[in-house]
Design a protein around this motif. Structure first.
Motif, short mmCIF file in Angstrom:
data_model
loop_
_atom_site.label_atom_id
_atom_site.label_comp_id
_atom_site.label_asym_id
_atom_site.label_seq_id
_atom_site.Cartn_x
_atom_site.Cartn_y
_atom_site.Cartn_z
N TYR A 198 0.96 -1.07 0.11
CA TYR A 198 0.07 -0.12 -0.04
C TYR A 198 0.91 1.20 0.01
N ASN A 199 2.14 1.14 0.31
CA ASN A 199 3.12 2.44 0.34
C ASN A 199 3.64 2.76 -1.09
N VAL A 200 3.34 1.65 -2.08
CA VAL A 200 3.97 1.88 -3.16
C VAL A 200 3.16 2.73 -4.20
N ARG A 201 3.93 3.66 -4.72
CA ARG A 201 3.17 4.66 -5.70
C ARG A 201 2.87 3.82 -6.92
N ALA B 24 8.20 7.21 -1.03
CA ALA B 24 7.26 6.55 -0.47
C ALA B 24 7.77 5.86 0.95
N ASN C 261 10.87 3.40 0.87
CA ASN C 261 10.43 2.20 0.24
C ASN C 261 11.10 2.56 -1.19
N GLU D 284 11.90 -4.14 2.96
CA GLU D 284 12.55 -5.16 2.07
C GLU D 284 14.10 -4.95 1.55
N ASP E 195 7.88 -3.60 -11.54
CA ASP E 195 9.28 -3.92 -11.43
C ASP E 195 9.98 -3.47 -10.27
N GLY E 196 10.63 -4.23 -9.53
CA GLY E 196 11.31 -3.93 -8.13
C GLY E 196 10.45 -3.31 -7.23
N VAL E 197 9.13 -3.49 -7.26
CA VAL E 197 8.01 -2.86 -6.44
C VAL E 197 7.86 -4.12 -5.03
N LYS E 198 7.73 -3.33 -3.96
CA LYS E 198 7.38 -4.05 -2.93
C LYS E 198 6.07 -4.93 -2.89
N MET E 199 5.94 -6.39 -2.67
CA MET E 199 4.66 -6.58 -2.75
C MET E 199 4.39 -7.26 -1.12
N ARG F 258 2.14 2.92 -10.80
CA ARG F 258 2.48 3.62 -11.82
C ARG F 258 1.93 2.72 -13.34
N LEU G 189 2.02 1.45 -16.88
CA LEU G 189 3.04 1.03 -17.72
C LEU G 189 2.73 2.10 -19.09
N ASP H 86 3.35 -1.08 -13.47
CA ASP H 86 4.61 -1.34 -13.39
C ASP H 86 4.82 -2.02 -12.02
N GLN I 157 12.46 2.04 -4.82
CA GLN I 157 12.18 1.34 -5.98
C GLN I 157 13.50 1.56 -6.96
N ASN I 158 14.25 0.83 -7.26
CA ASN I 158 15.30 0.97 -7.98
C ASN I 158 16.14 2.12 -7.88
#
Lengths: 248, 534
Positions: A13-16, B445, B530, B44, A29-33, A18, A20, A27, B532-533
């Motif tokens: 839930y913290n991930v922005r 984030a 958090n 992570e 890629d490299g995102v926290k799950m 985006r 594709l 996207d 990313q890349n």
């Protein structure tokens, strides 16, 4: 009584999130799950029911690729007794997930199935309802409180008008809302213990659930950018501006 | 409170960065029977890592032969180096210094590379615990380090346990490997406690800010590594930018400023945003979108500031020891090499022991490399141009001149407001995103449960509103890249408000605060950015 808890691996839930550039998806890629937060609440409730002596076993289940084993291990570390991965090559749509869950329910015969009210990725809020219909058992959705009374379960639901209390016969499907509980932190030694707990992998084909997708996703798009705000001098101008936009 | 649970390992490593992960992998390669654990405060692995990053591949070749067939997710060979000196609207191409020749090197996302290394360590049997912060040290009866204490979770702002309270455990091991990166809070405690820096100069630092962009198709030239000096800095400030062209129309760009800057009104964040508005860079970014942002302090003291890296029961490696090579603008190869060296040292005895590690490190190529370039960074204390000349001399003589420049502490460099007027840096009006620091933090984030104790401790809060108001006008409100510090005035008067939930764990405040009264401690495990890349 066994409790079956469904969990879904979703973008944290913290991930922005985006879209594709070609609109074909999101996207990741490299995102926290993570475990879908509502499912984590479902699991917490199941663990509390077990700790209160009202259930013998908590089984967590997830339908997905092998990556979802990471979330199943987290669920085991939180305290679930064992895990089942229904192995699929790609993401399932709600109806297929409900069918897969039904097949596992037929094998495991749980007295209660607890799911999150919706997943925070697609926000469908369909799987629990579909499962109850397929299983032909009662459903109690958007639960904010569960109370056991004999063979019955009293559930307080969060509805538009406020709270609604209903009673369902067990076995039943419950989907949970945010205010039900606050999930526990995982203790470090429990992560080690979770590595030794059973995690069964069942290929979707073996369950005989249909993978037929009845939804076509045509395009992903980001919501339109918010327009820049304007500053108004006084109430009259505010009213005028709202009128100009057809809002009054 | 009950007695803490204890887990026992042969080696416990704090920090899953390149140094810690390399150390763990090497330990298991040499001695598979060792029980090795890594504690990582990020939710992570990789989520708290920010670096350029152009890396030298030699240590990776040594650690994981064959990695080139299965490289990290972002890994673009450097095709071309460019160094530019910028004026407010123009630019001049400078010759690339030999240390910055990147032929054979790779542009990576260090965060993604760590996330790629972690499963390799786990496959060898290393237990990695992301989301757990080593909040304190455990000492044995004789005063040696005996392991770490994991922070408690579920404590409210006032320090009272909540329903979800979960007591942190202790992890005990004969040796604790501190691989926290630059200015780790345990490193800071240990350096003080064991007086590890009593014979070295004060450490020097920089702050690095980074953004990852997706630019319009065709604008990025994969493999191009550009660096700039000059504008938007004046020549008294040490710093510059990097612009690394990745694949998939992505560009990693960033800005590094030496924290020995003197101007109390200076804002590194603002300088970075200014740099993006130079025609050369603006042209690249216009029409693109930000994917991710981050910031981190960088250790710059090198050879002179190198503390003793061993103490009873613990060792320091990577940037926790301060091994970054400033003229190369690289630390990853040094971190990895020190990680391997540490592993070889710890595996050499029946029970792992820290004794003798410092000598081993100093006799290794890791410290020899730092010795060779030791006078370059401090040469820039007296400005860019004198620094250039001195750096050229040091480079030509390969550091063999019999002199070693002294370092001074960064916080002591800040001038008081009275009598200081900053030069006109010809800064421009900005329109590229992010608008401000809050907009920038959004792309980091970062997340902290706001109901936890504030992890930025102000040791003498009265100084903020008395002396600091007059002397420096609250530089914390400017050097923090995340807008954590804010002076507010309400009915109770003026006070410092700490927006700790914005913190990106860069540690700049702990370093640059002129009174040294900000103490960064670790918040609840799993809190923080958090990335990313990055």
């Amino acid at each position: 009584m066994k409790i079956l808890v469904g969990i879904k691996r979703v973008v944290d839930y913290n991930v922005r999130v985006r879209v594709l550039p070609d609109g074909s998806g999101v996207d990741i890629d490299g995102v926290k799950m993570s475990i879908n937060p509502f499912d984590e609440i479902a699991l917490e409730e199941a663990l509390r029911i077990k700790e209160a002596g009202k259930a013998a076993e908590v089984i967590v289940i997830s339908c997905g690729t092998d990556e979802c084993q990471q979330q199943l291990r987290t669920a085991l570390a939180m305290g679930a007794d064992r895990a089942i991965q229904v192995k699929t090559g790609s993401a399932l749509q709600p109806l297929s997930t409900a069918q897969a869950l039904l097949r596992v329910i037929e094998r495991e015969q749980p007295g209660l199935v607890i799911l999150g009210k919706q997943a925070i990725d697609d926000d469908n809020s369909q799987t629990g309802q579909m499962l109850a219909a397929l299983w032909n058992r009662p459903q109690a959705t958007f639960a904010s409180k569960l109370v056991f009374e004999g063979e019955k379960l009293t559930v307080t639901r969060e509805v538009d008008a406020g709270l609604e209390t209903i009673e369902v016969d067990l076995p039943a499907v419950v989907t949970v809302d945010l205010r039900l509980n606050e999930p526990r932190f995982v203790k470090l030694p429990d992560i080690m213990k979770a590595k030794r707990k059973p995690l069964d992998v069942i290929p979707l084909e073996e369950l005989g659930a249909s993978l037929a997708s009845n939804l076509d996703i045509t395009r992903y798009a980001a919501p339109p950018l918010r327009q820049k705000g304007i500053r108004v001098e006084n109430a009259a101008q505010l009213v005028q501006e709202l009128k100009n936009r057809g809002l009054l | 409170m009950s007695e803490r649970e204890i887990m026992q390992y042969d080696v416990i490593i704090v920090g899953a960065g390149p140094a810690g992960l390399t150390c763990a992998i090497r330990l298991k390669q040499i001695k598979p029977e060792l029980n090795v654990a890594i504690i990582e405060k990020a939710a992570e692995v990789g989520a708290h890592i920010v670096s350029g990053a152009v890396i030298e591949p030699a240590p990776l070749d040594e650690l994981l032969p064959g990695w080139r067939e299965n490289p990290p997710p972002i890994c673009v060979p450097v095709a071309k180096d460019e160094l530019w000196y910028l004026t407010p609207t123009g630019r001049y191409r400078l010759p690339t210094p030999p240390q910055q020749n990147n032929h054979g090197n790779f542009i990576v996302s260090l965060g993604a590379m760590c996330a790629w290394l972690a499963p390799k360590a786990e496959a060898l049997g290393v237990d990695i615990f992301p989301g757990y912060a080593a909040s304190a040290l455990h000492h044995t009866g004789d005063g040696a380090v005996g392991g770490v204490v994991i922070g408690d979770m579920g404590i409210d702002r006032a320090g009272v346990p909540k329903d979800t309270f979960t007591q942190g455990i202790e992890i005990h091991a004969p040796v604790t490997v501190i691989a926290e990166g630059c200015r780790g809070h345990l490193s800071k405690q240990l350096i003080n406690q064991f007086k590890l820096d009593q014979h070295s100069d004060p450490q020097n630092y920089g702050i690095g800010l980074k953004e990852l962009w997706r630019v319009k198709a065709g604008k990025s030239v994969p493999g191009l590594a550009q660096h700039t000096l000059g504008w938007p800095l004046d020549s008294s400030i040490y710093g510059g930018s990097f612009i690394y062209h990745l694949d998939k129309d992505r560009i990693a760009l960033g800005f590094v400023v030496g924290l020995d800057y003197k101007d109390p009104e200076f804002s590194p964040f603002e300088a970075f945003q200014q740099m993006k508005h130079h025609p050369m860079i603006r042209n690249l970014l216009e029409g693109g979108e930000i994917l991710s942002t981050g910031a981190r302090a960088i250790v710059e003291g090198g050879y002179q500031a190198l503390p003793v890296t061993e103490m009873p029961g613990a060792i320091l490696i990577g940037d926790a020891a301060g091994l970054l090579n400033v003229p190369k603008i690289k630390g990853t190869h040094q971190a990895m090499r020190s990680g391997m060296l540490a592993a070889e040292h710890l595996a050499a005895t029946a029970v792992a022991s820290s004794a003798g590690f410092d000598a081993r490190l100093r006799n290794s190529p890791v410290v020899k490399e730092l010795h060779k370039v030791r006078n370059i960074r401090p040469a820039f204390y007296r400005g860019l141009w004198r620094g250039f000349v001195a750096a050229a001399i040091e480079t030509v003589t390969a550091g063999k001149l019999p002199r070693t420049l002294k370092l001074h502490a960064d916080y002591s460099a800040l001038k008081k407001l009275a009598g200081y007027s900053p030069p006109d840096r010809h800064w421009v009006e900005r329109n590229l995103p992010p608008r401000d620091r809050l907009a920038s933090v959004y792309y980091a984030a970062t997340e902290h449960d706001e109901e936890q104790p504030i992890h930025l401790q102000i040791l003498q809060p009265d100084i903020c509103i008395t002396r600091c108001s007059e002397e420096y006008d609250h530089p914390c409100t400017r050097f923090c890249p995340a807008g954590v510090y804010e002076m507010v005035e309400d009915s109770n008067g003026k006070r410092l408000q700490i927006n700790s939930a914005n913190c990106v764990h860069c540690k700049t405040c702990d370093i640059k605060d002129p009174y040294q009264i900000i103490n960064w401690v670790t918040p609840e495990g799993g809190s923080g950015p958090n990335y990313q890349n990055l």
